[in-house]
Design an enzyme around this catalytic site. Sequence first.
Site, mmCIF file in Angstrom:
data_model
loop_
_atom_site.group_PDB
_atom_site.id
_atom_site.type_symbol
_atom_site.label_atom_id
_atom_site.label_comp_id
_atom_site.label_asym_id
_atom_site.label_seq_id
_atom_site.Cartn_x
_atom_site.Cartn_y
_atom_site.Cartn_z
ATOM 1 N N GLY A 1 39.938 34.677 49.319
ATOM 2 C CA GLY A 1 38.681 35.409 49.180
ATOM 3 C C GLY A 1 37.531 34.588 49.716
ATOM 4 O O GLY A 1 37.615 33.364 49.822
ATOM 5 N N GLY B 1 32.966 34.406 49.917
ATOM 6 C CA GLY B 1 31.674 34.872 49.453
ATOM 7 C C GLY B 1 30.600 34.311 50.359
ATOM 8 O O GLY B 1 30.891 33.811 51.450
ATOM 9 N N ARG C 1 34.650 29.740 49.642
ATOM 10 C CA ARG C 1 35.919 30.284 50.122
ATOM 11 C C ARG C 1 37.007 29.800 49.184
ATOM 12 O O ARG C 1 37.016 28.631 48.786
ATOM 13 C CB ARG C 1 36.196 29.814 51.554
ATOM 14 C CG ARG C 1 37.504 30.321 52.139
ATOM 15 C CD ARG C 1 37.658 29.871 53.574
ATOM 16 N NE ARG C 1 36.824 30.664 54.460
ATOM 17 C CZ ARG C 1 37.255 31.696 55.198
ATOM 18 N NH1 ARG C 1 38.515 32.059 55.136
ATOM 19 N NH2 ARG C 1 36.438 32.352 55.980
ATOM 20 N N LYS D 1 38.862 26.580 45.148
ATOM 21 C CA LYS D 1 37.553 27.119 45.537
ATOM 22 C C LYS D 1 36.745 26.002 46.178
ATOM 23 O O LYS D 1 36.517 24.957 45.565
ATOM 24 C CB LYS D 1 36.829 27.682 44.315
ATOM 25 C CG LYS D 1 35.529 28.412 44.650
ATOM 26 C CD LYS D 1 34.995 29.173 43.438
ATOM 27 C CE LYS D 1 33.781 30.010 43.789
ATOM 28 N NZ LYS D 1 33.321 30.833 42.656
ATOM 29 N N ASP E 1 28.739 39.996 34.924
ATOM 30 C CA ASP E 1 29.233 40.623 36.159
ATOM 31 C C ASP E 1 30.608 41.235 35.959
ATOM 32 O O ASP E 1 31.492 41.124 36.816
ATOM 33 C CB ASP E 1 29.264 39.612 37.300
ATOM 34 C CG ASP E 1 29.267 40.284 38.687
ATOM 35 O OD1 ASP E 1 28.882 41.473 38.773
ATOM 36 O OD2 ASP E 1 29.648 39.622 39.666
ATOM 37 N N LYS F 1 33.443 43.747 36.115
ATOM 38 C CA LYS F 1 33.847 44.852 36.987
ATOM 39 C C LYS F 1 35.296 44.605 37.416
ATOM 40 O O LYS F 1 35.791 43.477 37.316
ATOM 41 C CB LYS F 1 32.939 44.937 38.216
ATOM 42 C CG LYS F 1 32.900 43.683 39.062
ATOM 43 C CD LYS F 1 31.946 43.850 40.237
ATOM 44 C CE LYS F 1 31.831 42.549 41.041
ATOM 45 N NZ LYS F 1 30.911 42.699 42.181
ATOM 46 N N ASN G 1 36.428 41.559 39.586
ATOM 47 C CA ASN G 1 36.404 40.212 39.024
ATOM 48 C C ASN G 1 37.499 39.988 37.993
ATOM 49 O O ASN G 1 37.467 39.012 37.239
ATOM 50 C CB ASN G 1 35.032 39.912 38.394
ATOM 51 C CG ASN G 1 33.977 39.627 39.450
ATOM 52 O OD1 ASN G 1 34.295 39.382 40.607
ATOM 53 N ND2 ASN G 1 32.725 39.669 39.049
ATOM 54 N N ASP H 1 35.316 34.392 38.632
ATOM 55 C CA ASP H 1 33.961 34.399 39.190
ATOM 56 C C ASP H 1 32.891 34.346 38.097
ATOM 57 O O ASP H 1 32.324 35.357 37.694
ATOM 58 C CB ASP H 1 33.741 35.617 40.092
ATOM 59 C CG ASP H 1 32.509 35.437 40.982
ATOM 60 O OD1 ASP H 1 31.703 34.526 40.702
ATOM 61 O OD2 ASP H 1 32.344 36.207 41.947
ATOM 62 N N THR I 1 26.200 44.007 39.447
ATOM 63 C CA THR I 1 26.602 45.028 40.406
ATOM 64 C C THR I 1 25.993 46.355 39.956
ATOM 65 O O THR I 1 26.068 46.690 38.769
ATOM 66 C CB THR I 1 28.143 45.119 40.439
ATOM 67 O OG1 THR I 1 28.650 43.837 40.855
ATOM 68 C CG2 THR I 1 28.629 46.180 41.399
#
Length: 405
Positions: free
Chosen positions: A92, A94, A98, A119, A215, A217, A220, A233, A251
């Site tokens: 992933g 951002g 990375r 990360k 956050d 959702k 995540n 995250d 979000t």
Amino acid sequence: MHRILPKSLRNGHHEDQNNDASPPQQNYSETKNENPSTVKHRESEKHAIAHWEDQKRPLSPSQITIDPSKKPVGHSNKHLRCQDFELLKTLGTGTFARVWLARLANPKEGDEDKVFALKILRKVDVIRLKQVEHVRNERNILAMVAGHPFITTMIASFQDHDTLYMLLDYCPGGEVFSYLRRARRFNEPTSQFYAAEICLIIEFLHESEGIAYRDLKPENILIDAEGHLKLVDFGFAKKVDDRETYTLCGTPEYLAPEVIRNTGHGCAVDWWAFGILIYEFLVGQPPFWDQNPMKIYEQIVDGHLRFPPAMTPAARSIISGLCTVDISKRLGNISGGAARVKSHEWFKNINWDDIYYRRVKGPIVPHLRGPADTRNFDEYEDEPEERSPYTKELRDKWEKEFENF
């Protein structure tokens, strides 16, 4: 027909996707003149990392909340280097980070299949995007919560002259969002199982640590090899205790009304987002949505929920209780806290101890070819070769901010 939103429309303010997946240039010069004692320490650390799962078990909340330096995971490591790992594939990206699938370089016999999520954050990018405080918060909070059964485990953090690293456990199942998109919606037992694990996360963050996650959702939330959830995250997480904070983050579809109104918010925002999440699990899309984010905000502040006819009364009740605009009446934020949520009739078939200690099999167990299977993650392009240097001027000004990473 229910609509699953394109992922590109659901990114939080911090998550603009970029498309850049070859390993970064690794500096091997640092290791040439290392003394034998340093080399011995590094090998000892690598062995501990390879075998961190040998003692892995769900810790009780009281065991998790001890000083991070006294836990086998979650500490800052002064000996590890990026060259101790082989970077296999990007999981992933951002705006300033990375995440790589990684394994130990030159593993000992029996450790060849031990893989991790590494990360990588460039200091210059963290500084340029004014994310220094967020990154330090994330690292410190992950250290505090290391050992929780449903939160990504930060095994260790370390750094070199221009880069920060967080070594995390790898969840090969990928995002819950992907499974929801394929299934269109989850049935009630599946939704209840996932909601129960998330409820335990929120309870721990709020009541044991005073942390607002901010956050929540499906993107995540990852699924591990055994079918259990892991929240990832923590870039927006903040230790607020009983105070209020005013940062606009999150979000659009999941923002609580008090965040939109900028009247100050605390941990109650997570209970609102939890109600939105249950709704999305059961229906396939969140209750408040529009192409125009401003229209979403208007719907949220209005707080009028529309339920499909097939939704059970208990499901409507818990979602309505959680998605209450008045925080003094919001389920989870009223007297009794998380216990009131857990005792709601929608969770009447949940044995909370069995859920916490992972005695119940997950409803979706990913089919994997092996520990390093990445089929549940997207493909990413190579990183750009040109990178801004971490200059002496930047180092002199900012390095003290990273000294305990």
